[in-house]
Every structure is written in C-alpha cells, then in structure tokens.
Design a protein around this motif. Sequence first.
Motif, PDB file in Angstrom:
ATOM      1  N   ILE A 159      54.120  20.257 -22.619  1.00  0.00           N
ATOM      2  CA  ILE A 159      55.029  19.146 -22.917  1.00  0.00           C
ATOM      3  C   ILE A 159      54.263  17.830 -22.864  1.00  0.00           C
ATOM      4  O   ILE A 159      53.542  17.561 -21.888  1.00  0.00           O
ATOM      5  CB  ILE A 159      56.198  19.117 -21.914  1.00  0.00           C
ATOM      6  N   GLU A 160      54.428  17.033 -23.912  1.00  0.00           N
ATOM      7  CA  GLU A 160      53.786  15.718 -23.978  1.00  0.00           C
ATOM      8  C   GLU A 160      54.846  14.622 -24.054  1.00  0.00           C
ATOM      9  O   GLU A 160      55.951  14.838 -24.538  1.00  0.00           O
ATOM     10  CB  GLU A 160      52.918  15.602 -25.233  1.00  0.00           C
ATOM     11  N   ASP A 161      54.462  13.437 -23.603  1.00  0.00           N
ATOM     12  CA  ASP A 161      55.278  12.228 -23.734  1.00  0.00           C
ATOM     13  C   ASP A 161      54.384  11.219 -24.457  1.00  0.00           C
ATOM     14  O   ASP A 161      53.421  10.714 -23.874  1.00  0.00           O
ATOM     15  CB  ASP A 161      55.688  11.726 -22.349  1.00  0.00           C
ATOM     16  N   ILE A 162      54.666  10.960 -25.733  1.00  0.00           N
ATOM     17  CA  ILE A 162      53.753  10.156 -26.552  1.00  0.00           C
ATOM     18  C   ILE A 162      54.327   8.763 -26.818  1.00  0.00           C
ATOM     19  O   ILE A 162      55.452   8.628 -27.311  1.00  0.00           O
ATOM     20  CB  ILE A 162      53.423  10.867 -27.882  1.00  0.00           C
ATOM     21  N   SER A 163      53.555   7.738 -26.473  1.00  0.00           N
ATOM     22  CA  SER A 163      53.891   6.346 -26.804  1.00  0.00           C
ATOM     23  C   SER A 163      53.039   5.945 -28.002  1.00  0.00           C
ATOM     24  O   SER A 163      51.829   6.190 -28.016  1.00  0.00           O
ATOM     25  CB  SER A 163      53.587   5.420 -25.624  1.00  0.00           C
ATOM     26  N   GLU A 164      53.662   5.334 -28.997  1.00  0.00           N
ATOM     27  CA  GLU A 164      52.937   5.005 -30.225  1.00  0.00           C
ATOM     28  C   GLU A 164      52.540   3.536 -30.255  1.00  0.00           C
ATOM     29  O   GLU A 164      53.383   2.655 -30.166  1.00  0.00           O
ATOM     30  CB  GLU A 164      53.787   5.357 -31.446  1.00  0.00           C
ATOM     31  N   GLY A 165      51.238   3.284 -30.350  1.00  0.00           N
ATOM     32  CA  GLY A 165      50.722   1.924 -30.458  1.00  0.00           C
ATOM     33  C   GLY A 165      49.969   1.488 -29.211  1.00  0.00           C
ATOM     34  O   GLY A 165      50.453   1.677 -28.091  1.00  0.00           O
ATOM     35  N   LEU A 166      48.790   0.908 -29.397  1.00  0.00           N
ATOM     36  CA  LEU A 166      47.956   0.474 -28.271  1.00  0.00           C
ATOM     37  C   LEU A 166      48.681  -0.551 -27.398  1.00  0.00           C
ATOM     38  O   LEU A 166      48.479  -0.597 -26.183  1.00  0.00           O
ATOM     39  CB  LEU A 166      46.642  -0.117 -28.794  1.00  0.00           C
ATOM     40  N   GLU A 167      49.569  -1.344 -28.004  1.00  0.00           N
ATOM     41  CA  GLU A 167      50.291  -2.368 -27.232  1.00  0.00           C
ATOM     42  C   GLU A 167      51.225  -1.744 -26.189  1.00  0.00           C
ATOM     43  O   GLU A 167      51.624  -2.415 -25.234  1.00  0.00           O
ATOM     44  CB  GLU A 167      51.071  -3.303 -28.156  1.00  0.00           C
ATOM     45  N   LEU A 168      51.560  -0.472 -26.340  1.00  0.00           N
ATOM     46  CA  LEU A 168      52.417   0.207 -25.355  1.00  0.00           C
ATOM     47  C   LEU A 168      51.613   0.907 -24.261  1.00  0.00           C
ATOM     48  O   LEU A 168      52.191   1.494 -23.342  1.00  0.00           O
ATOM     49  CB  LEU A 168      53.323   1.234 -26.054  1.00  0.00           C
ATOM     50  N   ALA A 169      50.284   0.838 -24.345  1.00  0.00           N
ATOM     51  CA  ALA A 169      49.442   1.548 -23.371  1.00  0.00           C
ATOM     52  C   ALA A 169      49.656   1.068 -21.928  1.00  0.00           C
ATOM     53  O   ALA A 169      49.770   1.901 -21.023  1.00  0.00           O
ATOM     54  CB  ALA A 169      47.969   1.423 -23.764  1.00  0.00           C
ATOM     55  N   PRO A 170      49.739  -0.237 -21.656  1.00  0.00           N
ATOM     56  CA  PRO A 170      49.961  -0.652 -20.264  1.00  0.00           C
ATOM     57  C   PRO A 170      51.252  -0.089 -19.666  1.00  0.00           C
ATOM     58  O   PRO A 170      51.255   0.415 -18.539  1.00  0.00           O
ATOM     59  CB  PRO A 170      49.988  -2.181 -20.353  1.00  0.00           C
ATOM     60  N   SER A 171      52.360  -0.148 -20.421  1.00  0.00           N
ATOM     61  CA  SER A 171      53.621   0.367 -19.876  1.00  0.00           C
ATOM     62  C   SER A 171      53.576   1.880 -19.719  1.00  0.00           C
ATOM     63  O   SER A 171      54.171   2.433 -18.787  1.00  0.00           O
ATOM     64  CB  SER A 171      54.802  -0.047 -20.756  1.00  0.00           C
ATOM     65  N   ALA A 172      52.871   2.560 -20.613  1.00  0.00           N
ATOM     66  CA  ALA A 172      52.746   4.021 -20.512  1.00  0.00           C
ATOM     67  C   ALA A 172      51.983   4.400 -19.247  1.00  0.00           C
ATOM     68  O   ALA A 172      52.380   5.320 -18.522  1.00  0.00           O
ATOM     69  CB  ALA A 172      52.042   4.571 -21.750  1.00  0.00           C
ATOM     70  N   LEU A 173      50.895   3.676 -18.951  1.00  0.00           N
ATOM     71  CA  LEU A 173      50.110   3.963 -17.755  1.00  0.00           C
ATOM     72  C   LEU A 173      50.910   3.661 -16.490  1.00  0.00           C
ATOM     73  O   LEU A 173      50.964   4.485 -15.564  1.00  0.00           O
ATOM     74  CB  LEU A 173      48.807   3.145 -17.770  1.00  0.00           C
ATOM     75  N   VAL A 174      51.554   2.517 -16.457  1.00  0.00           N
ATOM     76  CA  VAL A 174      52.337   2.110 -15.285  1.00  0.00           C
ATOM     77  C   VAL A 174      53.485   3.092 -15.026  1.00  0.00           C
ATOM     78  O   VAL A 174      53.829   3.386 -13.876  1.00  0.00           O
ATOM     79  CB  VAL A 174      52.860   0.667 -15.488  1.00  0.00           C
ATOM     80  N   GLY A 175      54.053   3.628 -16.099  1.00  0.00           N
ATOM     81  CA  GLY A 175      55.177   4.555 -15.974  1.00  0.00           C
ATOM     82  C   GLY A 175      54.859   5.818 -15.203  1.00  0.00           C
ATOM     83  O   GLY A 175      55.759   6.457 -14.635  1.00  0.00           O
ATOM     84  N   LEU A 176      53.582   6.192 -15.154  1.00  0.00           N
ATOM     85  CA  LEU A 176      53.183   7.387 -14.392  1.00  0.00           C
ATOM     86  C   LEU A 176      53.593   7.281 -12.929  1.00  0.00           C
ATOM     87  O   LEU A 176      53.917   8.289 -12.295  1.00  0.00           O
ATOM     88  CB  LEU A 176      51.657   7.575 -14.434  1.00  0.00           C
ATOM     89  N   PHE A 177      53.570   6.065 -12.384  1.00  0.00           N
ATOM     90  CA  PHE A 177      53.744   5.883 -10.942  1.00  0.00           C
ATOM     91  C   PHE A 177      55.217   5.732 -10.527  1.00  0.00           C
ATOM     92  O   PHE A 177      55.513   5.647  -9.342  1.00  0.00           O
ATOM     93  CB  PHE A 177      52.890   4.706 -10.474  1.00  0.00           C
ATOM     94  N   SER A 178      56.094   5.739 -11.539  1.00  0.00           N
ATOM     95  CA  SER A 178      57.528   5.765 -11.230  1.00  0.00           C
ATOM     96  C   SER A 178      58.179   7.021 -11.787  1.00  0.00           C
ATOM     97  O   SER A 178      59.391   7.182 -11.721  1.00  0.00           O
ATOM     98  CB  SER A 178      58.217   4.519 -11.815  1.00  0.00           C
ATOM     99  N   GLY A 179      57.348   7.928 -12.339  1.00  0.00           N
ATOM    100  CA  GLY A 179      57.883   9.173 -12.879  1.00  0.00           C
ATOM    101  C   GLY A 179      58.612   9.005 -14.199  1.00  0.00           C
ATOM    102  O   GLY A 179      59.405   9.843 -14.597  1.00  0.00           O
ATOM    103  N   LYS A 180      58.308   7.923 -14.918  1.00  0.00           N
ATOM    104  CA  LYS A 180      58.985   7.652 -16.187  1.00  0.00           C
ATOM    105  C   LYS A 180      58.628   8.695 -17.250  1.00  0.00           C
ATOM    106  O   LYS A 180      59.449   9.052 -18.088  1.00  0.00           O
ATOM    107  CB  LYS A 180      58.584   6.246 -16.658  1.00  0.00           C
ATOM    108  N   ASN A 181      57.400   9.177 -17.205  1.00  0.00           N
ATOM    109  CA  ASN A 181      56.937  10.147 -18.205  1.00  0.00           C
ATOM    110  C   ASN A 181      57.549  11.527 -17.971  1.00  0.00           C
ATOM    111  O   ASN A 181      57.813  11.926 -16.846  1.00  0.00           O
ATOM    112  CB  ASN A 181      55.413  10.246 -18.181  1.00  0.00           C
ATOM    113  N   VAL A 182      57.749  12.241 -19.076  1.00  0.00           N
ATOM    114  CA  VAL A 182      58.164  13.647 -19.004  1.00  0.00           C
ATOM    115  C   VAL A 182      57.057  14.451 -19.671  1.00  0.00           C
ATOM    116  O   VAL A 182      56.941  14.499 -20.887  1.00  0.00           O
ATOM    117  CB  VAL A 182      59.516  13.875 -19.724  1.00  0.00           C
ATOM    118  N   GLY A 183      56.200  15.062 -18.861  1.00  0.00           N
ATOM    119  CA  GLY A 183      55.044  15.770 -19.399  1.00  0.00           C
ATOM    120  C   GLY A 183      53.808  14.889 -19.417  1.00  0.00           C
ATOM    121  O   GLY A 183      53.743  13.836 -18.777  1.00  0.00           O
TER     122      GLY A 183
END
Length: 350
Positions: free
Chosen positions: A317-341
């Motif tokens: 299972i992957e959780d894909i964010s599209e666009g380099l501008e979303l990279a900071p929020s995608a990384l930060v989301g790991l630490f609140s469990g925002k990602n699924v996969g």
Amino acid sequence: MEEVAVVENKKVILKNYVDGIPTETDMEVKIGDTIELKAPKGSSCFLVKNLYLSCDPYMRGRMRNFQGSYIPPFLPGQRIEGFGVARVIDSDDPNYTPGELISGITGWEEYSLLRSSNELQLRKIQLGDDIPLSYHLGLLGMAGFTAYAGFYEICSPKKGETVFVSAASGAVGQLVGQLAKLHGCYVVGSAGSKQKVDLLKNKLGFDEAFNYKEEVDLDAALKRYFPVGINIYFDNVGGSMLDAALLNMKVRGRIALCGMVSLQSLSSSSQGINNLYNAIPKRIRLEGFLQSDYVHIFPQFLEHVKGYYKEGKIVYIEDISEGLELAPSALVGLFSGKNVGKQVVWVAKE
C-alpha cells in the motif's frame, strides 16, 4: 559549440535545525535556481531527473544539529536529500548511461547532479516485470529491505511463533506482517485509525489488529491478543508500546528496534523505558539495526519479495502526494500518522 539547455530546478531546503517533531515551516520550497542539463566534462558525475522521492522517518534525525549519528545532518539553507527513483539525463560516469533508471539517495529537487559513492546506495532498476516504479522506494527499496533484514536477520523467526508489529500499516510494518504470515507465524499489528486496522486485517492478512489510540492500557491490550506471550516484537515506535511489549515477551523473545517514531525529541527524552528489567529473567534480546548493514543479502531479498509479489502472496500500500511542493507536508505527516502505507512524493511524470 553545442548549446546546453538551462532549466529551473525547484528544490526543498531545510531552513533551520529541528530538535522536536518537524513542521512544514521548518522547510521551504525554493524556486528560481537553475541547472544545466549536462554533466560537466571531467567531473565523473551524472545528471538525473527525479521522478519519485521517499518520505522516511530517519530523515527527522538528519534535521538535528547532531554529528554523532551514522549519517551526517542536513545543512540549513541547502536542499535536503533522501531515497528516490530517477532517470539519468546525461553522464560523465561510464557506469551510468542516459535513459537508465536508478534508485538511491538523491536531492529533494527536480534535477540532481550525483557522483557515485557507497553512501548513496545507488542501484540500477531493471524494467519489464510490471512492478510500479515507485515500489523501488517501498516494497523493493529501503523500506522493504528494512522489513526483510530486520525480520529474518534480527528476529530469527520460527514457524508457529507469535509476532507483534507496531506502526503495522506503514512502509516497513506492512511487509513485516506479511512475511511473518508467509513464515507460518501468528501476527498482530497496531495502528492509529480504524481505516488502518481494517487494512491490516482485510487486505494485508494480519490475524488481528488494534487501534492503540483506543486502548487505555497497552499491557492489557497485548495480553488480550497474546495470552501466552510474544516471541517477536518488531518495534517501529518505541515509547509506551515498547514498555508494554517488554511485559509480554516470552522467554528468549526477540525485539527488533527499527524506529522510535513516537518520541517527541531524539536528543533528550523524558520518556524512559520502565520495564527493561524483564529482559533479564526472560532472556530477551533487543537489537537495533540498519538495513545498510545487510547489503550482502539485497539480491536474495529482491528475488524473494519480487517472487512473492508476482505470485500474489503479498500486496503493498502506497500513499502518493503529487508535486515537489507537497513534499514538506508529506514528510511531516509521517509523525502524526497521516499517511496510509508507504509515503511517496511523485515529482515528475516520465
């Protein structure tokens, strides 16, 4: 003389060192920088176009001003880096040819000029097996290899043993659980939402799963799912979950210390481990590890996990964010469990 194309090169930079959990404002998407689409002659470098970037919890450790780790910190004001999948655009290195696809450590930017070294863990990607390119960051990349090396090399599993996995729907945990099931183990996972618990039980094949946020007593929760104790605990979170697991391990149990994502600070934690004494009478083995210590078994890992995937014995299972501008929020989301996969950033289409 041949004219060299010059393009904009958007990048993500670290603004300042961070000790606690990073926020989006600790990073900045910088625009305006340019890059020549040619590897300088005599540089032994090669130029890549980054296609996918991997968001991984270990990157938080590189945001600290701390020199005593296995990998140096990022530098404030400069672009950060991490595992990625990229296509070679131009090369002054005879080992890399334009058009080739590679995985390894690259810049969080649209284009990166790389020089081959062991630290970058560069590998060429062979196409033609109907496996998504992004899987070379997760299932067949650092996360998948961490699961494989940790489970087989650290946990030394035996058929019929009981296995507990925390952060079980994440990039590493989801594969640990499936490998354990294929090995003939009884497997329980913990996660932080009903959606993730449902995925663990209904898609990833765990025997049981629970939402740790709904448990007032983690010790009681583990006793409910492991009435006779835990042989193997694959720990991705540390903190109170590790403390509870120590109360529930069987004699000669093994704990693979893979991550400590629950800690508020990696430098100084007020949250100690209270139940470590249990490791003595129960002869529990706790071992931290890095996947890079086991590169000699990477070909074996690829063969086994590719085979399982092609046979339909494992899913990912992957959780894909599209666009380099979303990279900071995608990384930060790991630490609140925002990602699924497995959290991936899709930087550019092929």
